[in-house]
Write an enzyme that holds these catalytic residues in place. Sequence first.
Site, PDB file in Angstrom:
ATOM      1  N   GLN A 139      16.579  -3.720  20.941  1.00  0.00           N
ATOM      2  CA  GLN A 139      15.657  -4.788  21.321  1.00  0.00           C
ATOM      3  C   GLN A 139      16.019  -5.360  22.692  1.00  0.00           C
ATOM      4  OE1 GLN A 139      12.954  -5.599  19.878  1.00  0.00           O
ATOM      5  NE2 GLN A 139      13.083  -5.228  17.672  1.00  0.00           N
ATOM      6  N   CYS A 156       6.103  -5.640  15.935  1.00  0.00           N
ATOM      7  CA  CYS A 156       5.853  -6.131  17.295  1.00  0.00           C
ATOM      8  C   CYS A 156       4.363  -6.154  17.602  1.00  0.00           C
ATOM      9  CB  CYS A 156       6.606  -5.291  18.326  1.00  0.00           C
ATOM     10  SG  CYS A 156       6.164  -3.542  18.329  1.00  0.00           S
TER      11      CYS A 156
END
Length: 376
Positions: free
Chosen positions: A211, A335
């Site tokens: 990430q 996401c």
Amino acid sequence: MQCSYYDAALCRSCTLIERPYADQLAGKQAHARAALTGHDGVAWLPPHPSAEEQFRNKAKMVVTGSAVDPVIGILGPDGEGVDLRWCGLHEPPVTAALSPLAEFVARANLAPYDLRTRRGELKYLLVTASPDGEVMVRFVLRSTEALARIRKHLPALQEALPRLAVASVNVQPEHSAVLEGPTEIPLTPAQTLRMAVNGLDLHLRPQSFFQTNTAVAAALYREATDWIDELAPSSVVDLYCGVGPFALHAAARDTERRVLGVETSAEAIASATHSAADAGLANARFAVGDATAFAADDDGVPDVVIVNPPRRGIGPDLAAWLERSGVRHVVYSSCSSASLARDLAVMPSLRPVRARVLDMFPQTAHYEVLTLLERG
């Protein structure tokens, strides 16, 4: 956040930069809730904020200009390079690495790749910073023509960048927008960057995904693990496990819990396996494989399934398997709330009962939403 690049219209990637940060967070929460309209009874936790700047642990920089005067940044609307070495989103170790890298490009005579003429060698510089300030640098080249020069001048770069822990060359010969190719050539003895997150060391290899926002990622893993602990499962399967952060956190919280991570990337699985061994987590194992194919072939039904898919979501096949599998709980990290909503429509028996927005990408409309699904 004030940005000279934005003010000069050189870069408009931060589409929400003119909005106060509190408004950005509220907008993302409202967007996520709207995407899950029709799912009653969801307990929405307050959104988790981020630092507004200096939060990106990685830079993916296009290299243009010339070997003597490289431009490190992005391509503008006119196709010309825009130097973004001082972008305010990057963590300080990333910013500190970019000017020495520009000097190294000149020293090693690395001609930037020209999209129009299809000449030159250096396409991208990829820089990742660990929480303790070490950096990984990857040179994405069209071929290995410049490899000897890079090796020759690498000691000068290491002297200029004393926190350089990992360096490699990636070969991407195609004339396309693909960021990297399959071939990775190590330049340093170390080939993993240690990402210390919540007391766990995640060993990140060059071609492994992590990430972009380390602090918010740490919060995401803590939140997911807290939810899993409430369920007290004896078995957990993490599909799309990447380098294994969700699986490793679940395994570390309860060493009697059986945890399996599945991921298509062999590099990511190598990272996860390394991290599990380093942490002494014998209850965590990892396998290379496609998430949908694994689910279809596996006979057992775990107590909890974790999914953290790419933006397109898990897709109808895996969603259909989860719907008919009998799995009681799914922890879904997304996401894209749009693809999350599409996946939820395929598995109506697994209803969302809790959700939280985590702002992984301030100054943009993107965010992560963590959702707990429970079989009704």
